[in-house]
Design a protein around this motif. Structure first.
Motif, PDB file in Angstrom:
ATOM      1  N   ILE A 100      31.689  41.334  60.779  1.00 27.74           N
ATOM      2  CA  ILE A 100      33.023  41.770  60.375  1.00 27.74           C
ATOM      3  C   ILE A 100      32.987  43.151  59.713  1.00 27.74           C
ATOM      4  O   ILE A 100      33.996  43.846  59.644  1.00 27.74           O
ATOM      5  N   ASP A 101      31.809  43.581  59.281  1.00 24.23           N
ATOM      6  CA  ASP A 101      31.639  44.855  58.578  1.00 24.23           C
ATOM      7  C   ASP A 101      31.154  45.996  59.464  1.00 24.23           C
ATOM      8  O   ASP A 101      31.122  47.154  59.041  1.00 24.23           O
ATOM      9  N   LEU A 102      30.736  45.704  60.681  1.00 25.85           N
ATOM     10  CA  LEU A 102      30.095  46.697  61.543  1.00 25.85           C
ATOM     11  C   LEU A 102      30.958  47.917  61.865  1.00 25.85           C
ATOM     12  O   LEU A 102      30.468  49.052  61.808  1.00 25.85           O
ATOM     13  N   ALA A 103      32.217  47.727  62.192  1.00 24.83           N
ATOM     14  CA  ALA A 103      33.068  48.869  62.562  1.00 24.83           C
ATOM     15  C   ALA A 103      33.167  49.859  61.410  1.00 24.83           C
ATOM     16  O   ALA A 103      33.085  51.075  61.614  1.00 24.83           O
ATOM     17  N   VAL A 104      33.325  49.346  60.200  1.00 25.85           N
ATOM     18  CA  VAL A 104      33.423  50.231  59.030  1.00 25.85           C
ATOM     19  C   VAL A 104      32.088  50.908  58.767  1.00 25.85           C
ATOM     20  O   VAL A 104      32.039  52.108  58.478  1.00 25.85           O
ATOM     21  N   MET A 105      31.009  50.174  58.884  1.00 34.61           N
ATOM     22  CA  MET A 105      29.689  50.759  58.651  1.00 34.61           C
ATOM     23  C   MET A 105      29.424  51.915  59.610  1.00 34.61           C
ATOM     24  O   MET A 105      28.829  52.921  59.227  1.00 34.61           O
ATOM     25  N   LYS A 106      29.896  51.789  60.842  1.00 33.35           N
ATOM     26  CA  LYS A 106      29.687  52.850  61.825  1.00 33.35           C
ATOM     27  C   LYS A 106      30.560  54.069  61.562  1.00 33.35           C
ATOM     28  O   LYS A 106      30.236  55.170  61.989  1.00 33.35           O
ATOM     29  N   ARG A 107      31.650  53.893  60.848  1.00 32.11           N
ATOM     30  CA  ARG A 107      32.583  54.995  60.534  1.00 32.11           C
ATOM     31  C   ARG A 107      32.249  55.677  59.210  1.00 32.11           C
ATOM     32  O   ARG A 107      32.492  56.868  59.036  1.00 32.11           O
ATOM     33  N   ALA A 108      31.691  54.948  58.284  1.00 31.88           N
ATOM     34  CA  ALA A 108      31.404  55.479  56.944  1.00 31.88           C
ATOM     35  C   ALA A 108      30.303  56.541  56.988  1.00 31.88           C
ATOM     36  O   ALA A 108      29.440  56.527  57.863  1.00 31.88           O
ATOM     37  N   GLY A 109      30.336  57.411  56.012  1.00 30.78           N
ATOM     38  CA  GLY A 109      29.306  58.433  55.890  1.00 30.78           C
ATOM     39  C   GLY A 109      27.962  57.874  55.494  1.00 30.78           C
ATOM     40  O   GLY A 109      26.921  58.478  55.768  1.00 30.78           O
ATOM     41  N   LEU A 110      27.967  56.717  54.843  1.00 24.36           N
ATOM     42  CA  LEU A 110      26.738  56.035  54.431  1.00 24.36           C
ATOM     43  C   LEU A 110      26.946  54.540  54.587  1.00 24.36           C
ATOM     44  O   LEU A 110      27.835  53.964  53.965  1.00 24.36           O
ATOM     45  N   ALA A 111      26.137  53.921  55.441  1.00 18.59           N
ATOM     46  CA  ALA A 111      26.226  52.483  55.696  1.00 18.59           C
ATOM     47  C   ALA A 111      25.143  51.774  54.894  1.00 18.59           C
ATOM     48  O   ALA A 111      23.956  52.075  55.041  1.00 18.59           O
ATOM     49  N   LEU A 112      25.567  50.851  54.053  1.00 12.89           N
ATOM     50  CA  LEU A 112      24.670  50.102  53.183  1.00 12.89           C
ATOM     51  C   LEU A 112      24.726  48.627  53.537  1.00 12.89           C
ATOM     52  O   LEU A 112      25.766  48.131  53.971  1.00 12.89           O
ATOM     53  N   CYS A 113      23.606  47.916  53.313  1.00 16.00           N
ATOM     54  CA  CYS A 113      23.632  46.471  53.526  1.00 16.00           C
ATOM     55  C   CYS A 113      22.667  45.786  52.572  1.00 16.00           C
ATOM     56  O   CYS A 113      21.873  46.427  51.887  1.00 16.00           O
ATOM     57  N   VAL A 114      22.760  44.482  52.550  1.00 23.53           N
ATOM     58  CA  VAL A 114      21.876  43.630  51.753  1.00 23.53           C
ATOM     59  C   VAL A 114      20.751  43.119  52.657  1.00 23.53           C
ATOM     60  O   VAL A 114      20.911  43.087  53.880  1.00 23.53           O
TER      61      VAL A 114
END
Length: 174
Positions: A113-127
């Motif tokens: 559910i977070d992938l589209a935003v992560m691909k658009r953001a300048g920095l993609a962070l995850c746990v």
């Protein structure tokens, strides 16, 4: 994969998922049917630390739950969207309202559910307990799991990259 520290130097906005990032992802129900959530106090202090140095915070969550709304309000988070499974339009709306280009925004997630935003953001962070596709899309991964201080770790990473750690520390010491 891009240099996460270089990307973090430009970050002015951090947007977070809730379940699996700010919490451990568990849904706890009492005998009365009321939902309870467990939040880590270090994540809360990390959010306050970010706010103290001018880093805007936003939250977009797929579920709409009173305990989350209460915690967001308690932390003084301005940008809160609950009950949304398509997060990208909301992320872009938060960026616009905050006066930040998406390249200056980070997003921390853990599931599809977070992938589209992560691909658009300048920095993609995850746990570290993110699903494989999210881990693959991330520029940076915390060492702590969701609900166990991962957000605090991400905030610390960003403010250190931006050279703001001493300013953040002085907010609490002075």
């Amino acid at each position: 994969m891009a240099d996460a520290t270089a990307l973090a130097r430009k970050i002015r906005l951090l947007v977070l998922d809730v379940d699996g990032v700010l919490t451990d992802g568990g849904l706890y129900y009492g005998e009365d049917g009321l939902l309870m959530k467990r939040f880590n106090v270090q994540d809360g202090l990390g959010i306050k630390m970010a706010q103290a140095v001018g880093l805007e915070i936003g939250v977009i969550t797929g579920l709409n739950q009173a305990p989350v709304e209460n915690r967001v309000r308690e932390l003084g988070i301005k940008f809160y969207y609950a009950g949304h499974h398509h997060k990208l339009p909301l992320f872009e709306e938060i960026c616009e309202k905050a006066g930040v280009d998406p390249s200056e925004a980070a997003f921390m997630g853990d599931d599809w559910i977070d992938l589209a935003v992560m691909k658009r953001a300048g920095l993609a962070l995850c746990v570290p307990n993110a699903v494989p596709e999210v881990a693959e899309a991330a520029d940076w991964m915390s060492t702590r799991k969701g609900g166990e201080g991962a957000v605090r770790e991400a905030v610390t990473f960003i403010i250190e990259a931006r050279g703001l750690k001493e300013k953040a520390l002085n907010y609490w010491v002075d």
